[in-house]
Design a protein around this motif. Structure first.
Motif, PDB file in Angstrom:
ATOM      1  N   THR A   1       3.059  -8.582  -1.110  1.00 36.87           N
ATOM      2  CA  THR A   1       2.731  -7.430  -1.490  1.00 36.87           C
ATOM      3  C   THR A   1       1.465  -7.733  -2.502  1.00 36.87           C
ATOM      4  O   THR A   1       1.746  -8.019  -3.610  1.00 36.87           O
ATOM      5  CB  THR A   1       3.423  -6.418  -1.986  1.00 36.87           C
ATOM      6  OG1 THR A   1       4.522  -6.256  -0.981  1.00 36.87           O
ATOM      7  CG2 THR A   1       2.784  -4.830  -2.286  1.00 36.87           C
TER       8      THR A   1
ATOM      9  N   ASP B   1      -3.019  -3.141  -3.486  1.00 33.29           N
ATOM     10  CA  ASP B   1      -2.814  -2.274  -2.630  1.00 33.29           C
ATOM     11  C   ASP B   1      -1.490  -1.408  -3.082  1.00 33.29           C
ATOM     12  O   ASP B   1      -1.789  -0.173  -2.648  1.00 33.29           O
ATOM     13  CB  ASP B   1      -2.293  -3.208  -1.442  1.00 33.29           C
ATOM     14  CG  ASP B   1      -3.304  -4.023  -0.789  1.00 33.29           C
ATOM     15  OD1 ASP B   1      -4.696  -3.392  -1.091  1.00 33.29           O
ATOM     16  OD2 ASP B   1      -3.165  -4.902  -0.288  1.00 33.29           O
TER      17      ASP B   1
ATOM     18  N   PHE C   1      -1.458   2.830  -3.508  1.00 32.92           N
ATOM     19  CA  PHE C   1      -0.725   3.606  -2.918  1.00 32.92           C
ATOM     20  C   PHE C   1      -0.163   4.811  -3.674  1.00 32.92           C
ATOM     21  O   PHE C   1      -0.042   5.804  -3.603  1.00 32.92           O
ATOM     22  CB  PHE C   1       0.309   2.864  -1.970  1.00 32.92           C
ATOM     23  CG  PHE C   1       1.759   3.858  -1.734  1.00 32.92           C
ATOM     24  CD1 PHE C   1       1.393   4.584  -0.532  1.00 32.92           C
ATOM     25  CD2 PHE C   1       2.865   3.609  -2.143  1.00 32.92           C
ATOM     26  CE1 PHE C   1       2.580   5.274  -0.161  1.00 32.92           C
ATOM     27  CE2 PHE C   1       4.102   4.223  -1.877  1.00 32.92           C
ATOM     28  CZ  PHE C   1       3.863   5.088  -0.766  1.00 32.92           C
TER      29      PHE C   1
ATOM     30  N   PHE D   1       6.908   0.099   0.447  1.00 33.64           N
ATOM     31  CA  PHE D   1       5.585  -0.370   0.566  1.00 33.64           C
ATOM     32  C   PHE D   1       5.552  -1.955  -0.031  1.00 33.64           C
ATOM     33  O   PHE D   1       5.755  -2.488  -0.765  1.00 33.64           O
ATOM     34  CB  PHE D   1       4.640   0.325  -0.501  1.00 33.64           C
ATOM     35  CG  PHE D   1       3.151   0.033  -0.456  1.00 33.64           C
ATOM     36  CD1 PHE D   1       2.628   0.731   0.466  1.00 33.64           C
ATOM     37  CD2 PHE D   1       2.729  -0.927  -0.750  1.00 33.64           C
ATOM     38  CE1 PHE D   1       1.130   0.600   0.821  1.00 33.64           C
ATOM     39  CE2 PHE D   1       1.208  -1.369  -0.609  1.00 33.64           C
ATOM     40  CZ  PHE D   1       0.475  -0.520   0.252  1.00 33.64           C
TER      41      PHE D   1
ATOM     42  N   ASN E   1       2.500  -4.978   2.039  1.00 30.70           N
ATOM     43  CA  ASN E   1       1.707  -5.189   3.124  1.00 30.70           C
ATOM     44  C   ASN E   1       2.138  -5.410   4.554  1.00 30.70           C
ATOM     45  O   ASN E   1       3.380  -5.375   4.679  1.00 30.70           O
ATOM     46  CB  ASN E   1       0.781  -6.514   2.609  1.00 30.70           C
ATOM     47  CG  ASN E   1      -0.290  -6.169   1.618  1.00 30.70           C
ATOM     48  OD1 ASN E   1      -0.117  -6.895   0.586  1.00 30.70           O
ATOM     49  ND2 ASN E   1      -1.208  -5.334   1.675  1.00 30.70           N
ATOM     50  N   GLU E   2       1.436  -5.136   5.555  1.00 25.67           N
ATOM     51  CA  GLU E   2       1.792  -5.325   6.877  1.00 25.67           C
ATOM     52  C   GLU E   2       2.101  -6.776   7.191  1.00 25.67           C
ATOM     53  O   GLU E   2       1.427  -7.728   6.730  1.00 25.67           O
ATOM     54  CB  GLU E   2       0.822  -4.684   7.902  1.00 25.67           C
ATOM     55  CG  GLU E   2       0.756  -3.269   7.701  1.00 25.67           C
ATOM     56  CD  GLU E   2       1.722  -2.370   8.002  1.00 25.67           C
ATOM     57  OE1 GLU E   2       2.931  -2.935   8.264  1.00 25.67           O
ATOM     58  OE2 GLU E   2       1.834  -1.211   8.327  1.00 25.67           O
TER      59      GLU E   2
ATOM     60  N   LYS F   1       8.501   0.358   6.902  1.00 23.87           N
ATOM     61  CA  LYS F   1       7.552   0.971   6.395  1.00 23.87           C
ATOM     62  C   LYS F   1       7.133   2.503   7.142  1.00 23.87           C
ATOM     63  O   LYS F   1       6.170   3.014   6.983  1.00 23.87           O
ATOM     64  CB  LYS F   1       6.330   0.429   5.997  1.00 23.87           C
ATOM     65  CG  LYS F   1       6.498  -0.576   5.005  1.00 23.87           C
ATOM     66  CD  LYS F   1       5.153  -1.326   4.522  1.00 23.87           C
ATOM     67  CE  LYS F   1       4.871  -2.306   5.602  1.00 23.87           C
ATOM     68  NZ  LYS F   1       5.527  -3.425   5.866  1.00 23.87           N
TER      69      LYS F   1
ATOM     70  N   ARG G   1       4.127   4.852   6.036  1.00 24.08           N
ATOM     71  CA  ARG G   1       2.908   4.958   7.148  1.00 24.08           C
ATOM     72  C   ARG G   1       2.592   6.593   7.160  1.00 24.08           C
ATOM     73  O   ARG G   1       1.497   7.123   7.447  1.00 24.08           O
ATOM     74  CB  ARG G   1       3.069   4.395   8.350  1.00 24.08           C
ATOM     75  CG  ARG G   1       3.152   2.859   8.282  1.00 24.08           C
ATOM     76  CD  ARG G   1       3.075   2.175   9.606  1.00 24.08           C
ATOM     77  NE  ARG G   1       3.583   0.631   9.528  1.00 24.08           N
ATOM     78  CZ  ARG G   1       4.562   0.232   9.592  1.00 24.08           C
ATOM     79  NH1 ARG G   1       5.839   1.129  10.124  1.00 24.08           N
ATOM     80  NH2 ARG G   1       5.028  -1.166   9.584  1.00 24.08           N
TER      81      ARG G   1
ATOM     82  N   TYR H   1       1.592   8.522   4.142  1.00 23.08           N
ATOM     83  CA  TYR H   1       0.513   7.745   3.519  1.00 23.08           C
ATOM     84  C   TYR H   1      -0.909   8.072   4.121  1.00 23.08           C
ATOM     85  O   TYR H   1      -1.821   8.312   3.680  1.00 23.08           O
ATOM     86  CB  TYR H   1       0.375   6.210   3.175  1.00 23.08           C
ATOM     87  CG  TYR H   1      -0.703   5.555   2.247  1.00 23.08           C
ATOM     88  CD1 TYR H   1      -1.093   6.300   1.191  1.00 23.08           C
ATOM     89  CD2 TYR H   1      -1.005   4.327   2.404  1.00 23.08           C
ATOM     90  CE1 TYR H   1      -2.015   5.807   0.296  1.00 23.08           C
ATOM     91  CE2 TYR H   1      -1.820   3.652   1.834  1.00 23.08           C
ATOM     92  CZ  TYR H   1      -2.404   4.721   0.544  1.00 23.08           C
ATOM     93  OH  TYR H   1      -3.235   3.710  -0.192  1.00 23.08           O
TER      94      TYR H   1
ATOM     95  N   ILE I   1      -2.173   0.452   5.958  1.00 27.11           N
ATOM     96  CA  ILE I   1      -1.615  -0.677   5.118  1.00 27.11           C
ATOM     97  C   ILE I   1      -2.344  -1.756   5.479  1.00 27.11           C
ATOM     98  O   ILE I   1      -1.980  -2.307   6.501  1.00 27.11           O
ATOM     99  CB  ILE I   1      -0.279  -0.526   5.043  1.00 27.11           C
ATOM    100  CG1 ILE I   1       0.374   0.756   4.516  1.00 27.11           C
ATOM    101  CG2 ILE I   1       0.373  -1.666   3.948  1.00 27.11           C
ATOM    102  CD1 ILE I   1       1.826   1.034   4.663  1.00 27.11           C
TER     103      ILE I   1
END
Length: 287
Positions: A189, A193, A197, A215, A217-218, A262, A266, A269, A273
């Motif tokens: 992460t 980012d 968020f 949260f 990252n993807e 997540k 998603r 938000y 992401i």
């Protein structure tokens, strides 16, 4: 029109707090950035005095004791920061009716799962750090207050502070090869980012009770994959060799699998992401 809020940020000198500070100029709020030098959040009276003095109407708790191995022999400090401080912040939130965002970790899970952990999955930490963070979570989850937001994240890094990325860069510049664990899987992460968020979420918090979001990252990778990507992106010739957890004993046990689901994030938000490697490339440009 978004109403300007007076926001208290704790743990301001850490990776996440620093990234919130960096992005804060893009948001129409008045921020009060504090670390332990400015505000001792293990002292409830100090928090209340600060809130009254600055007319705070929103709290974001980025403070945490994150030295996972050191926590095994320093339970008291870890518990004070990850549990007692949360208790004090909740007490202050209750007294002054303040929304609160609290940051937690994937390490509240034991890593024995085989699919991404949902927000309501059973927690079973396997080290002191995870245990004290779970205790902090329990306070949030059992609270009868409204407008509480609990965010779990994992493998946080940035261009400041001590983190895996900076360690790999140092080793990659010094050594011809390094050994990195391949059987612990999760998601990196980028702190910037996560900071975005959090800042984007502040005006949307208006609900009963607490909501939990994950949260990161993807994507998914191992520490080995993560290290390999760092070397490739930076163009280092350092060879990354895979090893197992058994080959690298540490004071604290780590979960073997701590990918976070997540789906709720998603939907809430409504922004994309970033993929972990894309964000890594952005961070490495700053280094």
């Amino acid at each position: 029109m978004i109403c300007m809020k007076k926001i208290l940020i704790t743990g301001a000198n850490g990776q996440l707090g620093s990234e919130i500070s960096f992005l804060s100029k893009e948001y129409d709020h008045q921020f009060h950035f504090t670390d332990y030098e400015e505000l001792d959040i293990t002292n409830c009276e100090e928090i209340e005095i600060f809130v009254e003095k600055h007319n705070i109407d929103f709290i974001v708790n980025c403070a945490a004791y994150t030295a996972v191995d050191r926590a095994e022999s320093d339970y008291i400090t870890s518990d004070n920061v990850n549990f007692l401080a949360v208790k004090n912040l909740l007490s202050t939130s209750s007294k002054y009716k303040l929304p609160l965002i609290h940051i937690s970790t994937d390490y509240v899970f034991d890593g024995k799962g085989y699919k991404p952990y949902a927000t309501d999955d059973s927690r079973n930490p396997i080290n002191v750090y995870g245990l004290t963070k779970k205790k902090g979570e329990d306070l949030i989850l059992k609270s009868d207050l409204d407008n509480l937001m609990l965010i779990r994240t994992s493998w946080v890094y940035s261009d400041i502070g001590n983190n895996f990325v900076k360690t790999m860069l140092r080793l990659g510049a010094e050594k011809e090869s390094i050994k990195v664990i391949e059987d612990q899987v999760g998601t990196p992460t980028y702190a910037r980012d996560l900071a975005k968020f959090i800042l984007d979420s502040i005006p949307k918090i208006n609900w009963n009770g607490v909501k939990i979001f994950h949260f990161t990252n993807e994507g998914v990778c191992s520490w080995f994959d993560f290290a390999k990507a760092i070397m490739e992106i930076k163009g280092y010739n350092c060879k990354v060799l895979p090893i197992s957890t058994e080959d690298y004993p540490t004071p604290a046990k780590r979960p073997n699998y701590s990918v976070l689901d997540k789906r709720e994030t998603r939907s809430f938000y409504e922004k994309e992401i970033p993929y972990w490697r894309d964000s890594l490339e952005k961070c490495l440009k700053l280094l």
